[in-house]
Design a protein around this motif. Structure first.
Motif, PDB file in Angstrom:
ATOM      1  N   LEU A 199      18.844   3.811   2.907  1.00 56.51           N
ATOM      2  CA  LEU A 199      18.731   2.367   2.793  1.00 56.51           C
ATOM      3  C   LEU A 199      17.293   1.925   2.518  1.00 56.51           C
ATOM      4  CD1 LEU A 199      21.200   1.280   5.596  1.00 56.51           C
ATOM      5  CD2 LEU A 199      21.590   1.333   3.131  1.00 56.51           C
ATOM      6  N   GLU A 200      16.309   2.589   3.132  1.00 56.46           N
ATOM      7  CA  GLU A 200      14.927   2.207   2.886  1.00 56.46           C
ATOM      8  C   GLU A 200      14.509   2.556   1.455  1.00 56.46           C
ATOM      9  OE1 GLU A 200      13.172   2.160   7.430  1.00 56.46           O
ATOM     10  OE2 GLU A 200      12.480   3.731   6.068  1.00 56.46           O
ATOM     11  N   LYS A 201      14.995   3.664   0.941  1.00 59.13           N
ATOM     12  CA  LYS A 201      14.692   3.988  -0.453  1.00 59.13           C
ATOM     13  C   LYS A 201      15.415   3.028  -1.406  1.00 59.13           C
ATOM     14  CE  LYS A 201      12.980   8.716  -0.466  1.00 59.13           C
ATOM     15  NZ  LYS A 201      11.967   8.556  -1.513  1.00 59.13           N
ATOM     16  N   HIS A 202      16.597   2.601  -1.009  1.00 56.79           N
ATOM     17  CA  HIS A 202      17.276   1.549  -1.774  1.00 56.79           C
ATOM     18  C   HIS A 202      16.431   0.278  -1.790  1.00 56.79           C
ATOM     19  CE1 HIS A 202      20.312  -1.306  -3.113  1.00 56.79           C
ATOM     20  NE2 HIS A 202      20.175  -1.975  -1.987  1.00 56.79           N
ATOM     21  N   ALA A 203      15.863  -0.060  -0.636  1.00 59.75           N
ATOM     22  CA  ALA A 203      15.014  -1.250  -0.550  1.00 59.75           C
ATOM     23  C   ALA A 203      13.804  -1.124  -1.461  1.00 59.75           C
ATOM     24  CB  ALA A 203      14.576  -1.473   0.894  1.00 59.75           C
TER      25      ALA A 203
END
Length: 278
Positions: free
Chosen positions: A141-145
């Motif tokens: 999710l953080e890499k998606h962000a």
């Protein structure tokens, strides 16, 4: 992008952590037959990320909830923008509220900070890369962000590419030997990257056939010299000491990429609220 199947496993963990045995306040105070509608609002300007995950939090807790999306991940929104409208059983909405807000605020904070770095090098050819210095359990999710903020993902995990750092090279004996060993067995479409902190190492990595050369904590002058030496024969990544006040100078040396973990490590959560229709 993120995988909703994997995200829902995370959502189960988050809700279990926050609820405990049951939501004492909601079950004591809210009529099980009640129905409510709430608006998720941006209380400051931001680059949005995690809004779809937030919607899935409500839907996962109670499928009777209905969500109307008013914005999408990657949107740059102004203060006061309505991000989504959620309606359904009052108990369910109030129980899932904090978990939904927490993830949207965290991910949007990363996306907003990432966008600042992307904007700072927009006048150069360099692209921003993220790193693996993510919160355990939240990497996807953080890499998606980070991508919502305009960055490109570096390795998603240790199996995403070969990164030869100083300790790998020390064990192998030299950059040339390390690259040769990696090249023998690396998957056909996987790149080999070599970390260098001196110009002579750049020359050795180039001669060894590295696909990507990381210029680690080099001065801007040395980075510019490395760009001339490599002359497009390998991709160049600037890394180390990258901050918002230094990134433009690094990118202006002519490198292809600049990588930093700062948006993951220092981004504050943005302010997002859930307000009733009244």
């Amino acid at each position: 992008m993120y995988d909703r199947f994997v995200a829902r496993k995370l959502i189960d963990q988050w809700l279990t952590e926050d609820i405990g045995c049951f939501d004492l306040t909601a079950q004591l105070m809210i009529d099980p037959a009640s129905h409510a509608t709430f608006y998720m609002n941006a209380r400051e300007a931001m680059t949005l990320s995690g809004i779809e995950v937030a919607a899935d939090v409500f839907l996962r807790y109670d499928p009777a909830c209905k969500v109307e999306m008013r914005a999408a991940d990657g949107d740059r929104v102004e203060k006061g923008a309505v991000l989504l409208v959620v309606s359904g059983p009052g108990q369910a909405l109030l129980t899932a509220e904090r978990t939904a807000l927490n993830i949207a605020q965290r991910l949007s904070g990363i996306a907003t900070e990432t966008a600042k770095y992307v904007d700072a090098i927009a006048h150069t050819k360099a692209r921003l890369l993220d790193t693996r210095k993510t919160t355990p359990g939240l990497r996807m999710l953080e890499k998606h962000a980070a991508t919502c903020g305009g960055a490109l993902n570096h390795r998603l995990g240790l199996d995403s590419g070969v990164m030869l750092k100083d300790n790998h090279i020390s064990v192998c004996g030299s950059i040339a030997k390390a690259v040769e060993m990696a090249r023998r067995q690396v998957p056909a479409l996987t790149k080999i990257e070599v970390e260098c902190d001196r110009i002579e190492q750049v020359e050795e990595a180039l001669a060894a056939g590295a696909d990507v050369i990381m210029l680690d904590n080099m001065s801007n002058a040395d980075m510019a010299a490395a760009v001339e030496i490599v002359a497009g024969k390998a991709l160049l990544e600037a890394s180390g000491g990258i901050r918002l006040d230094t990134i433009a100078g690094k990118a202006e040396t002519g490198v292809d990429f600049v990588s930093t973990s700062r948006p993951f490590q220092s981004a504050p959560a943005v302010d997002i609220g859930l307000d009733d229709a009244a």
